[in-house]
Design a protein around this motif. Structure first.
Motif, PDB file in Angstrom:
ATOM      1  N   GLU A 262       0.841  -1.204   0.000  1.00 22.62           N
ATOM      2  CA  GLU A 262       0.000   0.000   0.000  1.00 22.62           C
ATOM      3  C   GLU A 262       0.869   1.244   0.000  1.00 22.62           C
ATOM      4  OE1 GLU A 262      -3.112   0.278   2.906  1.00 22.62           O
ATOM      5  OE2 GLU A 262      -4.403  -1.089   1.790  1.00 22.62           O
ATOM      6  N   ALA A 263       2.006   1.168  -0.639  1.00 24.03           N
ATOM      7  CA  ALA A 263       2.879   2.333  -0.764  1.00 24.03           C
ATOM      8  C   ALA A 263       2.241   3.367  -1.680  1.00 24.03           C
ATOM      9  CB  ALA A 263       4.230   1.902  -1.325  1.00 24.03           C
TER      10      ALA A 263
ATOM     11  N   THR B 220      -1.510  -0.100  -4.887  1.00 26.54           N
ATOM     12  CA  THR B 220      -2.891  -0.500  -5.145  1.00 26.54           C
ATOM     13  C   THR B 220      -3.508   0.200  -6.351  1.00 26.54           C
ATOM     14  OG1 THR B 220      -3.737   1.236  -3.681  1.00 26.54           O
ATOM     15  CG2 THR B 220      -3.296  -0.919  -2.693  1.00 26.54           C
ATOM     16  N   SER B 221      -2.856   1.255  -6.864  1.00 22.64           N
ATOM     17  CA  SER B 221      -3.460   2.031  -7.944  1.00 22.64           C
ATOM     18  C   SER B 221      -2.401   2.756  -8.758  1.00 22.64           C
ATOM     19  CB  SER B 221      -4.456   3.059  -7.379  1.00 22.64           C
ATOM     20  OG  SER B 221      -3.762   4.095  -6.689  1.00 22.64           O
ATOM     21  N   GLU B 222      -2.794   3.192  -9.947  1.00 22.55           N
ATOM     22  CA  GLU B 222      -1.888   3.982 -10.780  1.00 22.55           C
ATOM     23  C   GLU B 222      -1.609   5.345 -10.161  1.00 22.55           C
ATOM     24  OE1 GLU B 222      -0.074   3.296 -13.167  1.00 22.55           O
ATOM     25  OE2 GLU B 222      -0.860   1.544 -14.204  1.00 22.55           O
TER      26      GLU B 222
ATOM     27  N   VAL C 177       0.475  -4.048  -7.874  1.00 26.76           N
ATOM     28  CA  VAL C 177       0.025  -5.418  -7.630  1.00 26.76           C
ATOM     29  C   VAL C 177      -1.461  -5.544  -7.319  1.00 26.76           C
ATOM     30  CG1 VAL C 177       2.277  -6.265  -6.866  1.00 26.76           C
ATOM     31  CG2 VAL C 177       0.728  -5.188  -5.202  1.00 26.76           C
ATOM     32  N   GLY C 178      -2.097  -4.458  -6.891  1.00 20.33           N
ATOM     33  CA  GLY C 178      -3.495  -4.541  -6.486  1.00 20.33           C
ATOM     34  C   GLY C 178      -3.650  -4.368  -4.990  1.00 20.33           C
TER      35      GLY C 178
ATOM     36  N   VAL D 226     -15.207  -1.771  -9.980  1.00 19.37           N
ATOM     37  CA  VAL D 226     -14.055  -2.255  -9.223  1.00 19.37           C
ATOM     38  C   VAL D 226     -12.766  -1.764  -9.890  1.00 19.37           C
ATOM     39  CG1 VAL D 226     -12.833  -4.305  -8.413  1.00 19.37           C
ATOM     40  CG2 VAL D 226     -15.350  -4.283  -8.469  1.00 19.37           C
ATOM     41  N   PRO D 227     -11.853  -1.160  -9.143  1.00 16.36           N
ATOM     42  CA  PRO D 227     -10.582  -0.685  -9.712  1.00 16.36           C
ATOM     43  C   PRO D 227      -9.732  -1.834 -10.270  1.00 16.36           C
ATOM     44  CG  PRO D 227     -11.016   0.381  -7.610  1.00 16.36           C
ATOM     45  CD  PRO D 227     -12.026  -0.718  -7.753  1.00 16.36           C
ATOM     46  N   PRO D 228      -8.831  -1.515 -11.192  1.00 10.30           N
ATOM     47  CA  PRO D 228      -7.962  -2.535 -11.792  1.00 10.30           C
ATOM     48  C   PRO D 228      -7.137  -3.298 -10.755  1.00 10.30           C
ATOM     49  CG  PRO D 228      -7.826  -0.476 -13.026  1.00 10.30           C
ATOM     50  CD  PRO D 228      -8.613  -0.178 -11.785  1.00 10.30           C
ATOM     51  N   LYS D 229      -7.004  -4.588 -10.983  1.00 15.62           N
ATOM     52  CA  LYS D 229      -6.195  -5.512 -10.179  1.00 15.62           C
ATOM     53  C   LYS D 229      -6.740  -5.739  -8.768  1.00 15.62           C
ATOM     54  CE  LYS D 229      -1.837  -5.174 -12.712  1.00 15.62           C
ATOM     55  NZ  LYS D 229      -0.379  -5.075 -12.612  1.00 15.62           N
TER      56      LYS D 229
END
Length: 373
Positions: free
Chosen positions: A121-122, A150-152, A171-172, A341-344
């Motif tokens: 979760e960086a 978790t996100s772009e 990674v998600g 739902v967000p990617p990954k």
């Protein structure tokens, strides 16, 4: 390769479970082993112990027993305890998750021992430095070696700080791994039947941030606003320990508000999944509601998880009680957004993290050896 996996507070347990499961699944032939360290930041059974049982996580190898205290007291106790663990046996990697005090404290100790740090979760940011969690994120990411995101948007936040792409792993979301793994196991709390609750016919609230709960008058104003706009539905309020102290100062609450104890994971997710809506100041819950398609209102002025707003079912309402009524009116009028739902966020994040760590281990000797040499 020995990986220290750090867990301290309730949200951490959901985040580490998929990583533990993935290591155990892939350990044979990879050379990976882990040491699970519970800092004891949350020490109540409902806030920690039940989670290990329900999520299939083994008992921690070490419990530092940090307990309660001020931010500085807790940080110092955790740092001293983890330093003692490393004095007995150095690990090759310290893996921390989220943004709690344990995350920052153990990262600092690891780096001073020349051990690499991986942050799950960086890169998430609220932009609000009055939040202790934001300081924890900034400090941890400033000394992290491997960034699992978790996100772009989190990736971009890290790039703006000068982090190179080869250290960033999109990674998600491990919390969603845990959610998807356990959805078919959720169960109603003991009070669900006696309170005559039914799916879609109650509101769920969680409040624990200082801005919302530390002043009894402000807390009562917010609860009154929720009660007045709930259109007669029960309002279920699992109470965080820090919140309960101030509720005792308030006295009588609106009749529709049902105060209950903190819930174990499977019971709490049942409450979320079956709620008409969730009002919260928690970041993690906004992720869970997004995946389950449950309307969510964040009672904060900022969020470190903007994807739950731009893509998901969450809306940032703010901390002013007068903002609650109009949002609830839209909810009851059927005008709440559906979200996506967000990617990954697909249930495979833990496996991607462990695969990346295996590649790192194969490509590069542990940082502690480089430091000593």
């Amino acid at each position: 390769m020995l990986i220290d996996i750090i867990a301290g507070a309730r949200p951490n347990f959901m985040k580490i479970a998929p990583i533990v499961h993935a290591i155990e699944k892939q350990a044979e032939g990879t050379g990976l082993e882990y040491r699970l360290i519970h800092t004891g930041q949350h020490y109540d059974a409902k806030m920690s112990g039940d989670f290990f049982t329900q999520l299939g996580i083994p008992e921690p190898h070490v419990n530092l027993g940090s307990g309660s205290g001020t931010q500085a007291e807790q940080t110092g106790t955790i740092m001293k305890g983890y330093e003692g663990v490393l004095a007995e046996r150095l690990s090759d990697l310290c893996l921390v998750v989220g943004d709690v005090t344990s995350t920052m404290a153990c990262s600092v100790v690891a780096k001073k021992a020349c051990i690499g740090v991986a942050h799950v979760e960086a890169g998430i940011r609220s932009g609000d430095r009055t939040m202790p969690e934001e300081i924890n994120r900034l400090v941890t990411d400033s000394i992290t070696d491997y960034f699992f995101t978790t996100s772009e948007l989190a990736n971009e936040n890290l790039r703006k700080c000068g982090i190179s792409d080869d250290a960033i792993f999109f990674v998600g979301n491990t919390m969603i791994d845990t959610l998807l793994r356990n959805l078919d196991r959720i169960q109603p709390p003991d009070f669900f039947g006696p309170e005559q609750l039914t799916s879609g016919n109650y509101i769920l609230i969680t409040l624990h941030r200082p801005a919302n709960v530390d002043q009894p008058e402000s807390l009562l104003a917010m609860l009154n606003a929720i009660a007045e706009s709930a259109e007669g539905l029960p309002v279920i309020f699992p109470v965080h320990p820090r919140t309960r102290k101030n509720l005792e100062l308030i006295g009588d609450l609106p009749e529709c508000i049902r105060v209950v104890d903190p819930q174990a994971y499977l019971q709490f997710i049942y409450l979320v999944k079956n709620a008409k809506a969730v009002l919260t100041d928690s970041g993690g819950i906004t992720e869970e509601t997004t995946v389950m398609g449950i309307p969510c209102m964040t009672l904060r002025d900022s969020t470190e998880r903007p994807e739950t707003v731009t893509l998901g079912t969450n809306e940032l309402i703010g901390t002013a009680p007068e903002k609650i009524g109009p949002a609830m009116q839209r909810l009851f009028a059927g005008q709440w957004k559906k979200g996506q739902v967000p990617p990954k966020w697909d249930g495979a994040t833990g496996e991607r993290i462990v695969a990346a760590i295996s590649e790192i281990y194969q490509a590069k000797m542990p940082l502690v050896e480089e430091c000593v040499s």
